[in-house]
Design an enzyme around this catalytic site. Structure first.
Site, PDB file in Angstrom:
ATOM      1  CE1 TYR A 176      -3.876   2.291   0.502  1.00 53.75           C
ATOM      2  CE2 TYR A 176      -2.458   3.361   2.130  1.00 53.75           C
ATOM      3  CZ  TYR A 176      -3.594   3.367   1.334  1.00 53.75           C
ATOM      4  OH  TYR A 176      -4.442   4.456   1.367  1.00 53.75           O
ATOM      5  CE  LYS A 180      -3.698   4.647  -2.320  1.00 52.47           C
ATOM      6  NZ  LYS A 180      -4.672   5.177  -3.302  1.00 52.47           N
TER       7      LYS A 180
END
Length: 276
Positions: A176, A180
């Site tokens: 993640y 990002k």
């Protein structure tokens, strides 16, 4: 302060969470059309029905579309449908993404999981930028009329959904955080490439938000709610509508000189950590 958002929006991930809140906010703010795109067509249809009940433009139209952002052809079909229905795209919000379900340290990270995050969060965003840009480059420049004066505000605006993890690292969520960070790099690069074409590209970088994605993260880590209360200075997570408010400003003519930035909306969480 009227945002003068009377154009056409394309919102991916609009079946739930932040994307849904953004689609509904455009309808309420006066957009003449919103393409409500999601992998789950039934969810998109539900959002479309809700948007029609709160729309303020007398000519408002919602266009629910099924889209798989990892598939270039699927994205192109979405964009083609938008142009056929509305002739142009003024605001493109790339909200489709996948979040954290399992917490693992880097030495237990799985390549298959990283690939899944990369396909949706990064390549999915890239696919949408590429396809929408082809339309925006060829459409006329919009004009803002304010206090008896008018100024040009560009051909279109692209807004990517990043995360406060676009700037910081959190333990045990390598895929993640990595993807990002990549979304922020993509945003900056696209902003440079598209500025000569009068297209702005920015990102919104939320912290924890009351969405199904965060619910899934909590299910994977029961200690998360207490951690949230401890480290968020405002002592609560955001509501999707609070994120949508910032999205609307960032895509409106009121932010016409802003490009290549990520706006952190996290209740002050990152104030207490070192950012990059």
């Amino acid at each position: 302060m009227a945002l003068q958002l009377n154009g056409v929006a394309v919102v991916t991930g609009a079946g739930s969470g932040i994307g849904k809140a953004v689609a509904l906010a455009y309808a309420a703010e006066g957009a003449r059309g919103v393409v409500i795109a999601d992998l789950n067509l039934e969810a998109a249809l539900q959002t479309a029905r809700e948007s029609e009940s709160i729309a303020t433009s007398p000519t408002y139209r919602a266009l629910p579309v099924a889209v798989d952002v990892t598939d270039e052809k699927s994205v192109d079909r979405m964009v083609t449908a938008a142009v056929q229905a509305f002739d142009r795209i003024d605001y493109s919000v790339n909200s489709a993404g996948i979040g954290v379900k399992h917490h693992k340290p880097v030495y237990k990270a799985e390549v298959s999981e990283m690939n899944a995050f990369w396909q949706v969060n990064v390549l999915g965003t890239l696919n949408c930028i590429k396809s929408v840009t082809k339309v925006m480059k060829s459409q006329s420049v919009s004009t803002l009329n304010k206090q008896g004066k008018s100024r040009q505000v560009g051909r279109g605006v692209i807004l990517n959904v990043g995360s406060c993890n676009s700037y910081i690292a959190t333990p045990d969520i390598v895929p993640y955080t990595t993807t990002k960070h990549a979304v922020m790099g993509l945003t900056k690069s696209a902003a440079l490439d598209l500025a000569p074409h009068e297209i702005r590209v920015n990102a919104i970088c939320p912290g924890w938000v009351n969405t199904p994605m965060v619910t899934a993260a909590i299910n994977g880590n029961p200690d998360l709610p207490e951690m949230m209360r401890t480290i968020i200075p405002m002592s609560r997570i955001a509501e999707p509508e609070e994120i949508a408010d910032v999205v609307l400003f960032m895509t409106s003519p009121r932010s016409s000189y802003v490009t290549g930035v990520g706006w952190v909306v996290d209740g002050g969480t990152t104030l207490q950590v070192q950012t990059c």
